[in-house]
Design a protein around this motif. Sequence first.
Motif, PDB file in Angstrom:
ATOM      1  N   ALA A 121      -5.968   7.040  17.311  1.00  0.00           N
ATOM      2  CA  ALA A 121      -4.573   7.102  17.730  1.00  0.00           C
ATOM      3  C   ALA A 121      -3.960   5.702  17.816  1.00  0.00           C
ATOM      4  O   ALA A 121      -2.824   5.485  17.387  1.00  0.00           O
ATOM      5  N   ALA A 153     -11.038   9.289  19.575  1.00  0.00           N
ATOM      6  CA  ALA A 153      -9.624   9.677  19.600  1.00  0.00           C
ATOM      7  C   ALA A 153      -8.734   8.478  19.926  1.00  0.00           C
ATOM      8  O   ALA A 153      -7.670   8.297  19.320  1.00  0.00           O
ATOM      9  N   ALA A 208      -3.933  11.700  22.787  1.00  0.00           N
ATOM     10  CA  ALA A 208      -4.881  12.050  21.726  1.00  0.00           C
ATOM     11  C   ALA A 208      -6.251  12.377  22.316  1.00  0.00           C
ATOM     12  O   ALA A 208      -6.935  13.297  21.841  1.00  0.00           O
ATOM     13  N   TYR A 243      -0.977   4.274  15.486  1.00  0.00           N
ATOM     14  CA  TYR A 243       0.273   3.819  16.122  1.00  0.00           C
ATOM     15  C   TYR A 243       0.619   2.402  15.675  1.00  0.00           C
ATOM     16  O   TYR A 243       1.783   2.092  15.387  1.00  0.00           O
TER      17      TYR A 243
END
Length: 256
Positions: A77, A73, A101, A81
């Motif tokens: 994430a 995760a 996340a 980003y």
Amino acid sequence: MPTKDHYAAITTTLLVWGLSGALFGALFVGLYQVSWSLGLPGWQTLLVATMIAAMTTSAFYSAMPVALVGTMAGVLASISYLIAFGLKAELITIAGVAGVAGVAAGSLYAWMVTRGSRPLAEILNGLIAGLLAGGLLVLAFALTGWQVNMFVLAAVAVACVGTLFQLSDGWLVDRVAHWLPAMLSAPVVAGVIAAVVGASIWFIGGTTTALLDDRMTAALEEILSSIPSGLLGGFVGGALSGLLLEFLGFRLEAGR
């Protein structure tokens, strides 16, 4: 008389302890240098680095499935980003996004797979071991005035944390796990791991170097250059402490 299988199990366990120590050492040195560059006093720097590294390593050592969920995760994430914001990414922001996340992924994991509250109890044990080990190191350095390099510091920190973690693992985790909420266990652990992963990606990628002045750029380069010493020192400290505990009668291969 020890059998071949017993020796093989011990060798595997020592390798696991060495690799866990390497993970701890790399995180510890990176966190230590970051905290120092942020202006924290030496004793706070040592405590923060030891506690966070101990929590993270204990999750991978004792709660691997949940730690892997948090890692995946955090990676997804963080990369998403960075793709969206590029050089505008900031350390606190990307770690926060990755942590959220991780909590979401951990919640899904807790809903799909019932694992109880043991993963959270394990990282709490790591937190306590890190706090105690960090306190002992702060006291030892204050009383003796020792000055050590990052290799030695990482090795000593790993040995202290690993020993304290193993000594308390049998009774503390079982007792604490009874009153911790099971549904919060995986989300919290995955969130912590994901946040650490997000921060690591920010540093390793060097995505914000272009936005920093020369002083901060030099600080980032110093942090990255010190990580190999921490990694090697952590491996040595983890393997030696695992060997010592095995010699003293702690069957580390049992239950792992």
